[in-house]
Design an enzyme around this catalytic site. Structure first.
Site, PDB file in Angstrom:
ATOM      1  CE  LYS A  79      -7.443 -93.957  20.032  1.00 39.67           C
ATOM      2  NZ  LYS A  79      -8.605 -93.575  20.863  1.00 39.67           N
ATOM      3  CB  SER A 154      -8.559 -89.732  21.116  1.00 38.90           C
ATOM      4  OG  SER A 154      -9.024 -90.989  21.605  1.00 38.90           O
ATOM      5  CB  SER A 178     -12.185 -91.477  22.039  1.00 39.83           C
ATOM      6  OG  SER A 178     -11.825 -90.374  22.828  1.00 39.83           O
TER       7      SER A 178
END
Length: 485
Positions: A79, A154, A178
């Site tokens: 990420k 996210s 997330s």
């Protein structure tokens, strides 16, 4: 059949027998990316030259003692809020659009030590603020199951890349759901570890008392191996806990006889999609057949979790994001005539709308005259929410419910209504406020879109979560379904 359809342990065996090379795995990853990335848009940056070079070096170690680790030679996506040395890290924000870190996050260093290969950096909501990956400063990631729907957020890029077969697993971060919510939307396995289990050093902070890095994989077994590799005390992170890291894979026995499950009535009540509710009840029946028992319980203060979370996380974000001022690194406005203008215009031009909204909310909650009324009250509510979990865990081994109230929603459907978007994390947020671990695993479908089952455990008891998740996974085939891209 893709190589990544196999479990990590099976791929490792093929490598060990020299029926497969590390270069084959890396090429498989980039080949799949070239086929589907224009549709999915999970990656922000690829690291092809270094990945291929590293693969060749690891190929020379195949068959030696150095190649015995299970993660040896495995491709992984990271990420984009986890810093990677000499590989652009933007947190999907224009304010960090030119940031090339000079060090690796602890989790990345641990993965390097395990000889994994970073394929690239994955898209996300800007600074991890969002539930749909529509708040990225660069691209909107699509859900591989239906390209008209969101992948969740996210960590949308992290979940979508695994679901689309671009990488066998990835790292995400979870502040209020997330990792788990995108795992649910994309039909993969995502775990938020206990707060303190995994180092946050090198994670670009959103809300420091809530953020945790965790693994996203195609199955529970791989998830356990990946968590094993990234866990442990880190002297660089004062919030990482000096707690022994068990062998998580040893918990994957398939045996849940005598296990006591709590099902909060609040998690199956108003606002929960009927298909979602039914999939959880069906999952409980399967676990009952396997020898577990369940009872309905109450987490009475969970109704306060949403406002509590958004006050606390926004307050922490307002403090954490003050460092992005155009002075030290990242974007700097070319349109300033003095220092004050430099600060103002850099932040105005560099941050997206959702980030600005949360900074404003957090600054307000921390301001003189409002601190006691909002921030202090939210901290008290957080204590009550944590106590609810403590009380339930005195009698039960795990808590089970849905991961998200609905399956994935359409792109653009909720962008104009922040409150509706925030409500999407209704079932995941209490876990972060309490600091306990939780996993999302596939448990059904609604009109072709995956649904997630959330299993919540006691502090530092990821082993029991894995035990339950693995037993359910072995009794079903939801995790074997793949999107048709």
């Amino acid at each position: 059949m893709s190589l990544f359809e196999h479990k990590l342990s099976d791929i490792h065996l093929l490598l060990h027998k020299k029926e497969l090379t590390v270069s084959d795995l890396v090429e498989e990853s980039y080949k799949r990316i070239s086929e589907v990335e224009d549709q999915v848009q999970a990656f922000l940056t690829l690291d092809e030259e270094r990945a291929r070079s590293t693969a060749k070096k690891l190929d020379e170690k195949l068959g030696t003692d150095e190649s015995k680790g299970l993660l040896f030679g495995m491709p992984i996506g990271v990420k984009d809020n986890i810093v990677t040395k000499n590989l652009r890290t933007t947190a999907a924000s224009k304010i960090l659009g030119n940031f090339d870190p000079i060090y690796d996050a602890t989790v990345v260093q641990k993965l390097h030590n395990a000889e994994t290969i970073t394929i690239g950096k994955l898209n996300m909501d800007e600074f991890a603020m969002g539930s749909s990956t529509e708040n990225s400063g660069f691209v909107k990631t699509k859900n591989p199951w239906n390209l008209d729907t969101v992948p969740g957020g996210s960590s949308g890029g992290s979940a979508a890349s695994v679901a689309a077969g671009e990488v066998p697993f990835s790292l995400g971060s979870d502040t209020g759901g997330s990792i788990r919510q995108p795992a649910s939307f994309c039909g993969v396995v995502g775990l938020k570890p206990t707060y303190g289990r995994v180092s946050r050093f090198g994670l670009i902070a959103f809300a420091s008392s809530l953020d945790q890095i965790g693994p996203i994989t195609r199955n529970v077994e791989d998830n356990a191996y990946l968590l094993q590799a990234i866990s442990g005390l880190d002297p660089m992170d004062s919030t990482s806990a000096n707690v022994a890291v068990p062998n998580f894979a040893e918990a994957l026995t398939g045996d849940v006889k005598g296990l006591k499950i709590a099902v909060p009535k609040e998690y199956l009540g108003e606002g929960i999609n009927e298909e979602v509710r039914q999939s959880v009840l069906d999952a409980l029946k399967i676990l009952e057949k396997l020898g577990a028992s369940w009872e309905e319980v109450s987490l009475p203060h969970s109704k306060y979790a949403l406002p509590t979370y958004y006050i606390l996380s926004s307050s922490e974000a307002s403090a954490n994001l003050a460092r992005f001022d155009g002075i030290r690194y990242g974007y700097r406005t070319p349109n300033a005539n003095n220092l004050l203008e430099l600060y103002k215009k850099t932040r105005e031009e560099g941050f997206g709308e959702e980030v600005k909204r949360r900074i404003m909310l957090g600054t307000f909650a921390l301001s003189s005259g409002y601190y006691d009324a909002h921030y202090k009250k939210a901290q008290r509510a957080r204590t009550l929410i944590k106590k609810d979990f403590d009380d339930v865990f005195e009698k039960y081994d795990v808590i089970i419910g849905p991961t998200s109230p609905t399956p994935a929603f359409k792109l653009g459907e909720k962008t104009s209504d922040p409150l509706t978007m925030y409500a999407n994390d209704l079932l995941t947020i209490p876990v972060n406020l309490a600091g306990v671990p939780a996993i999302s695993i596939p448990c059904g479908f609604d009109n072709g879109l995956p649904l997630g089952l959330q299993i919540i455990g006691k502090h530092y008891d990821e082993s029991t979560i894995y035990r339950v998740a693995h037993a359910f996974e072995q009794a079903t085939d939801f995790h074997k379904q793949r999107p048709q891209l």
